[in-house]
Design a protein around this motif. Structure first.
Motif, PDB file in Angstrom:
ATOM      1  N   ASN A   1      80.106-140.681  66.177  1.00 40.96           N
ATOM      2  CA  ASN A   1      78.687-140.736  65.671  1.00 40.96           C
ATOM      3  C   ASN A   1      78.036-139.148  66.107  1.00 40.96           C
ATOM      4  OD1 ASN A   1      78.200-143.338  65.342  1.00 40.96           O
ATOM      5  ND2 ASN A   1      77.719-143.941  67.485  1.00 40.96           N
ATOM      6  N   SER A   2      77.278-138.998  64.998  1.00 36.63           N
ATOM      7  CA  SER A   2      76.763-137.572  65.148  1.00 36.63           C
ATOM      8  C   SER A   2      75.898-137.116  66.552  1.00 36.63           C
ATOM      9  CB  SER A   2      76.189-137.069  63.890  1.00 36.63           C
ATOM     10  OG  SER A   2      75.027-137.893  63.722  1.00 36.63           O
ATOM     11  N   VAL A   3      75.431-136.054  66.735  1.00 36.62           N
ATOM     12  CA  VAL A   3      74.803-135.671  67.897  1.00 36.62           C
ATOM     13  C   VAL A   3      73.267-136.291  67.471  1.00 36.62           C
ATOM     14  CG1 VAL A   3      73.549-133.718  68.962  1.00 36.62           C
ATOM     15  CG2 VAL A   3      76.022-133.780  68.614  1.00 36.62           C
ATOM     16  N   PHE A   4      72.986-136.024  65.959  1.00 38.80           N
ATOM     17  CA  PHE A   4      71.718-136.501  65.775  1.00 38.80           C
ATOM     18  C   PHE A   4      71.550-138.039  65.908  1.00 38.80           C
ATOM     19  CE2 PHE A   4      68.851-137.678  62.009  1.00 38.80           C
ATOM     20  CZ  PHE A   4      67.823-137.145  62.329  1.00 38.80           C
ATOM     21  N   HIS A   5      72.595-138.776  65.502  1.00 40.22           N
ATOM     22  CA  HIS A   5      72.724-140.375  65.677  1.00 40.22           C
ATOM     23  C   HIS A   5      72.330-140.599  67.290  1.00 40.22           C
ATOM     24  CE1 HIS A   5      74.543-143.996  66.356  1.00 40.22           C
ATOM     25  NE2 HIS A   5      73.782-144.608  65.230  1.00 40.22           N
ATOM     26  N   GLN A   6      72.911-139.786  68.212  1.00 39.10           N
ATOM     27  CA  GLN A   6      72.765-140.147  69.517  1.00 39.10           C
ATOM     28  C   GLN A   6      71.359-139.872  70.090  1.00 39.10           C
ATOM     29  OE1 GLN A   6      75.892-137.347  71.658  1.00 39.10           O
ATOM     30  NE2 GLN A   6      77.571-138.818  70.712  1.00 39.10           N
ATOM     31  N   VAL A   7      70.758-138.711  69.636  1.00 40.70           N
ATOM     32  CA  VAL A   7      69.206-138.295  69.610  1.00 40.70           C
ATOM     33  C   VAL A   7      68.468-139.508  69.246  1.00 40.70           C
ATOM     34  CG1 VAL A   7      67.240-136.796  69.136  1.00 40.70           C
ATOM     35  CG2 VAL A   7      69.499-135.867  69.707  1.00 40.70           C
ATOM     36  N   LEU A   8      68.725-140.123  68.012  1.00 40.99           N
ATOM     37  CA  LEU A   8      67.658-141.227  67.593  1.00 40.99           C
ATOM     38  C   LEU A   8      68.010-142.492  68.560  1.00 40.99           C
ATOM     39  CD1 LEU A   8      68.649-140.916  63.937  1.00 40.99           C
ATOM     40  CD2 LEU A   8      66.466-140.022  64.926  1.00 40.99           C
ATOM     41  N   LYS A   9      68.943-142.541  69.401  1.00 42.32           N
ATOM     42  CA  LYS A   9      69.061-143.678  70.384  1.00 42.32           C
ATOM     43  C   LYS A   9      68.026-143.591  71.178  1.00 42.32           C
ATOM     44  CE  LYS A   9      74.089-144.467  69.898  1.00 42.32           C
ATOM     45  NZ  LYS A   9      75.376-144.568  70.888  1.00 42.32           N
ATOM     46  N   HIS A  10      67.237-142.545  71.514  1.00 42.48           N
ATOM     47  CA  HIS A  10      66.318-142.472  72.404  1.00 42.48           C
ATOM     48  C   HIS A  10      65.040-142.731  71.882  1.00 42.48           C
ATOM     49  CE1 HIS A  10      69.266-141.277  75.556  1.00 42.48           C
ATOM     50  NE2 HIS A  10      69.749-140.496  74.389  1.00 42.48           N
ATOM     51  N   VAL A  11      64.787-142.813  70.712  1.00 41.44           N
ATOM     52  CA  VAL A  11      63.575-143.179  70.155  1.00 41.44           C
ATOM     53  C   VAL A  11      63.160-144.663  70.339  1.00 41.44           C
ATOM     54  CG1 VAL A  11      62.143-143.248  67.846  1.00 41.44           C
ATOM     55  CG2 VAL A  11      63.884-141.149  68.289  1.00 41.44           C
ATOM     56  N   PRO A  12      61.989-144.927  70.792  1.00 40.11           N
ATOM     57  CA  PRO A  12      61.569-146.134  70.976  1.00 40.11           C
ATOM     58  C   PRO A  12      61.096-146.768  69.756  1.00 40.11           C
ATOM     59  CG  PRO A  12      59.682-144.775  71.834  1.00 40.11           C
ATOM     60  CD  PRO A  12      60.959-144.066  71.382  1.00 40.11           C
ATOM     61  N   TRP A  13      61.925-147.324  68.714  1.00 36.89           N
ATOM     62  CA  TRP A  13      61.599-148.018  67.446  1.00 36.89           C
ATOM     63  C   TRP A  13      60.823-148.817  67.417  1.00 36.89           C
ATOM     64  CZ3 TRP A  13      62.567-144.260  64.189  1.00 36.89           C
ATOM     65  CH2 TRP A  13      63.321-143.360  64.387  1.00 36.89           C
TER      66      TRP A  13
ATOM     67  N   LEU B   1      62.323-139.091  60.431  1.00 37.75           N
ATOM     68  CA  LEU B   1      63.918-138.805  60.403  1.00 37.75           C
ATOM     69  C   LEU B   1      64.056-137.181  59.715  1.00 37.75           C
ATOM     70  CD1 LEU B   1      65.484-142.113  59.773  1.00 37.75           C
ATOM     71  CD2 LEU B   1      65.164-140.844  61.987  1.00 37.75           C
ATOM     72  N   ALA B   2      63.598-137.053  58.740  1.00 32.51           N
ATOM     73  CA  ALA B   2      63.545-135.571  57.853  1.00 32.51           C
ATOM     74  C   ALA B   2      62.973-134.718  58.718  1.00 32.51           C
ATOM     75  CB  ALA B   2      63.201-135.902  56.612  1.00 32.51           C
ATOM     76  N   LEU B   3      61.902-134.907  59.371  1.00 32.36           N
ATOM     77  CA  LEU B   3      61.191-133.689  59.854  1.00 32.36           C
ATOM     78  C   LEU B   3      62.144-133.291  61.080  1.00 32.36           C
ATOM     79  CD1 LEU B   3      57.464-134.594  59.254  1.00 32.36           C
ATOM     80  CD2 LEU B   3      58.886-132.623  58.342  1.00 32.36           C
ATOM     81  N   LEU B   4      62.347-134.588  62.066  1.00 36.65           N
ATOM     82  CA  LEU B   4      63.170-134.221  63.093  1.00 36.65           C
ATOM     83  C   LEU B   4      64.612-133.561  63.024  1.00 36.65           C
ATOM     84  CD1 LEU B   4      63.509-135.003  66.179  1.00 36.65           C
ATOM     85  CD2 LEU B   4      64.456-137.248  65.677  1.00 36.65           C
ATOM     86  N   PHE B   5      65.234-133.908  61.823  1.00 40.72           N
ATOM     87  CA  PHE B   5      66.350-133.272  61.566  1.00 40.72           C
ATOM     88  C   PHE B   5      66.339-131.996  61.200  1.00 40.72           C
ATOM     89  CE2 PHE B   5      69.614-131.619  58.679  1.00 40.72           C
ATOM     90  CZ  PHE B   5      70.805-131.972  59.239  1.00 40.72           C
ATOM     91  N   GLY B   6      65.153-131.443  60.461  1.00 41.26           N
ATOM     92  CA  GLY B   6      64.770-129.977  60.263  1.00 41.26           C
ATOM     93  C   GLY B   6      64.294-129.270  61.470  1.00 41.26           C
ATOM     94  N   GLN B   7      63.679-129.947  62.529  1.00 45.28           N
ATOM     95  CA  GLN B   7      63.577-129.462  63.925  1.00 45.28           C
ATOM     96  C   GLN B   7      64.899-128.983  64.564  1.00 45.28           C
ATOM     97  OE1 GLN B   7      60.071-128.101  63.691  1.00 45.28           O
ATOM     98  NE2 GLN B   7      60.751-127.921  65.705  1.00 45.28           N
ATOM     99  N   LEU B   8      65.630-130.008  64.541  1.00 41.56           N
ATOM    100  CA  LEU B   8      66.804-129.816  65.331  1.00 41.56           C
ATOM    101  C   LEU B   8      67.938-128.854  64.864  1.00 41.56           C
ATOM    102  CD1 LEU B   8      67.404-133.447  66.480  1.00 41.56           C
ATOM    103  CD2 LEU B   8      66.528-131.646  67.877  1.00 41.56           C
ATOM    104  N   ALA B   9      68.081-128.908  63.439  1.00 43.95           N
ATOM    105  CA  ALA B   9      68.896-128.156  62.587  1.00 43.95           C
ATOM    106  C   ALA B   9      68.218-126.570  62.413  1.00 43.95           C
ATOM    107  CB  ALA B   9      69.181-128.594  61.302  1.00 43.95           C
TER     108      ALA B   9
END
Length: 64
Positions: free
Chosen positions: A5-17, A43-51
């Protein structure tokens, strides 16, 4: 080949969906959405911030 799994995927695990979805429903944030749902936009905006993306084009390229 083993899957990792990518780091992005690991970060998303912490979002209370569940809470996220509840708020989207409560505020009717997806009412009349044409293309990007609230979750997809988040998800797109979060990815943009992290990247560290400087533009929407960089976000699009990174997500491909």
């Amino acid at each position: 080949m083993r899957h990792h799994n990518s780091v992005f995927h690991q970060v998303l695990k912490h979002v209370p969906w569940g809470e996220f979805n509840r708020l989207v429903d409560e505020h009717k944030a997806d009412h009349r959405v044409r293309r990007l749902t609230t979750k997809t936009q988040f998800l797109a905006l979060l990815f943009g911030q992290l990247a560290g993306a400087q533009s929407l084009r960089e976000i699009e390229t990174g997500l491909m």
